[in-house]
Design a protein around this motif. Structure first.
Motif, PDB file in Angstrom:
ATOM      1  N   ASN A 198       0.811  -1.221   0.000  1.00 46.51           N
ATOM      2  CA  ASN A 198       0.000   0.000   0.000  1.00 46.51           C
ATOM      3  C   ASN A 198       0.850   1.279   0.000  1.00 46.51           C
ATOM      4  N   GLN A 239      -0.881   4.366  -1.441  1.00 46.23           N
ATOM      5  CA  GLN A 239      -1.875   4.911  -0.526  1.00 46.23           C
ATOM      6  C   GLN A 239      -1.200   5.713   0.582  1.00 46.23           C
ATOM      7  N   SER A 298      -0.056   9.042  -0.698  1.00 47.59           N
ATOM      8  CA  SER A 298      -1.185   9.966  -0.844  1.00 47.59           C
ATOM      9  C   SER A 298      -1.607  10.526   0.510  1.00 47.59           C
ATOM     10  N   ASP A 299      -1.584   9.689   1.523  1.00 49.98           N
ATOM     11  CA  ASP A 299      -1.916  10.155   2.875  1.00 49.98           C
ATOM     12  C   ASP A 299      -1.004  11.301   3.304  1.00 49.98           C
ATOM     13  N   TYR A 334      -8.183  -5.020  -0.794  1.00 51.77           N
ATOM     14  CA  TYR A 334      -8.562  -4.160   0.321  1.00 51.77           C
ATOM     15  C   TYR A 334      -8.569  -4.997   1.604  1.00 51.77           C
ATOM     16  N   TYR A 379      -6.898  -0.646   4.159  1.00 53.70           N
ATOM     17  CA  TYR A 379      -5.589  -0.632   3.504  1.00 53.70           C
ATOM     18  C   TYR A 379      -5.790  -1.054   2.047  1.00 53.70           C
ATOM     19  N   LYS A 380      -5.356  -0.212   1.144  1.00 55.94           N
ATOM     20  CA  LYS A 380      -5.504  -0.479  -0.294  1.00 55.94           C
ATOM     21  C   LYS A 380      -4.172  -0.996  -0.821  1.00 55.94           C
TER      22      LYS A 380
END
Length: 432
Positions: A105, A108, A111-112, A349, A372-373
């Motif tokens: 991830n 992800q 991006s966070d 996911y 969680y991706k």
């Protein structure tokens, strides 16, 4: 006259049921108030959908006409049972084939950080990697060879799963064995109202911990999961010294109450994290012109824990001595390669979270409720020809932008430092 009308209705019902057999429980539940977690057989359809006197009369066989009808329903029920088992078997096989591989991830997490979200109370995600590897070995694919090597504990439909933070496979924080089998819908422990009407379980997964000796051996080769299948077999052979009285508990310990159920369709409430595009894939996963027998185009798999309110377990590493209430949902969305929106982007996911069972304080998981991706990084493929000295599987990289998360041989130290700086360094105290 009442008996004649009843016979007429039953004759009409017999004809209608022959058409309804392939339909899933969702149709029965909406039309007749029947609530089951598995496709219905003709006998169950009649017995549950109508008054007891009606079903008793049908199968009593008091005269020749009724006996023929009873036999007809029995034959239809057997035919439907074979269809259901074939469908579930295909679903199980394809689920295992698609699930195996590496997932990460990092995108992800990146991006966070750009949004100012940090792990834990900051609402962001830790950087997590999952390696999921089947234990079955293509060198011993026949049932006879499996029995010879594995004694009374065959390893087909079993997978190992290792989880680690921050691209450090040598620092696994969770090691599990997953056992998959066809779900027959008879478990009385499953809450009747645990799922919505579209979530129809086909496969069950049981979760196990590994015995310390085996886990230590696998951790020593954590960067080479291709070696895990043979390592498990060698460990089993050594520990049992050729004995055929092998028990699963000798090597794996079940986590009670943590079973996962898999379905083609998501539970609208518990899988509410899915996007509209992903829901569309779930609705049309096998194409308009194919039956479930042609399961090769199945593009979504969705799972829920059996108990929607969670399961109480002992904390094994995070808070020793504390009991946790854990909840989990999963979705595997298969990417395609035809230029559409999901090209090369298979996603797993994982909506895993844990709470202190007494205080209900958040212990792990995403505190905003965002799963969680995990993008798929690699898959494990059988070698075309396997020598005794070679591992039976080899890694095939699917996503080069994430291959560095597989370990040191896939990156330079400078590359690792740079990429980790993009997410603020190590994302958990586990690695600090």
């Amino acid at each position: 006259p009442l008996m004649q009308r009843t016979r007429t209705k039953l004759a009409a019902l017999a004809a209608a049921t022959s058409l309804l057999l392939p339909l899933q429980t969702v149709l029965a539940s909406k039309s007749f108030g029947v609530k089951r977690s598995f496709p219905l057989h003709a006998t169950a359809f009649i017995g549950d959908g109508f008054p007891p006197s009606c079903s008793t009369y049908l199968f009593r066989g008091t005269n020749q006409h009724e006996s023929k009808m009873s036999r007809k329903f029995s034959e239809m029920a057997l035919s439907n049972d074979k269809h259901v088992k074939k469908e579930a078997s295909l679903f199980l096989s394809n689920l295992i084939n698609n699930l195996q591989g590496d997932y990460d991830n990092y995108h992800q997490t990146r991006s966070d950080r750009l949004l100012g979200l940090t792990p834990g109370e900051g609402g962001g995600h830790e950087h997590i990697h999952a390696t999921i590897m089947r234990i079955s070995n293509p060198k011993t694919s026949t049932s006879k060879k499996l029995i010879e090597i594995d004694g009374s504990f065959p390893l087909e439909n079993k997978m190992l799963a290792a989880y680690y933070f921050d691209g450090m496979p040598n620092r696994i924080f969770r090691f599990r064995m997953y056992e998959f089998d066809i779900f027959d819908g008879t478990d009385s422990k499953i809450p009747k109202s645990g799922f919505d009407g579209d979530f129809q379980p086909l496969v069950r997964t049981k979760l196990y911990t590994l015995n310390p000796a085996l886990e230590t051996q696998l951790r020593a080769i954590s960067t080479e999961p291709e070696l895990w299948p043979d390592a498990v077999r060698e460990h089993m052979k050594k520990e049992t010294k050729g004995s055929r009285n092998v028990k699963d508990s000798d090597f794996f310990v079940e986590l009670p109450g943590c079973d996962i159920l898999w379905s083609r369709q998501p539970d609208i409430e518990r899988h509410s994290y899915l996007t509209e595009d992903e829901l569309e894939i779930s609705s049309h996963g096998i194409g308009d012109n194919k039956s479930h027998d042609e399961d090769v185009d199945q593009r979504s798999y969705h799972a829920c824990m059996i108990n929607p309110n969670g399961t109480i377990v002992d904390s094994q590493s995070l808070l020793p001595g504390i009991k946790l209430r854990i909840q989990d949902e999963l979705s595997l969305i298969i990417g395609n390669t035809d230029g559409h929106a999901f090209k090369n982007s298979t996603v797993l996911y994982i909506n895993d979270r844990g709470y202190n069972s007494v205080t209900n304080d958040f212990v792990y998981g995403n505190q905003r409720g965002v799963p969680y991706k995990m993008n798929k990084v690699s898959m494990f493929v059988s070698r075309a020809s396997v020598c005794e000295e070679e591992a039976p599987y080899q890694r095939q990289i699917l996503n080069e932008t994430l291959s560095w998360t597989l370990g040191e041989k896939y990156r330079t130290s400078e590359e690792y430092i740079h990429l980790m700086e993009q997410i603020g360094g190590t994302t958990t105290r586990f690695n600090k």
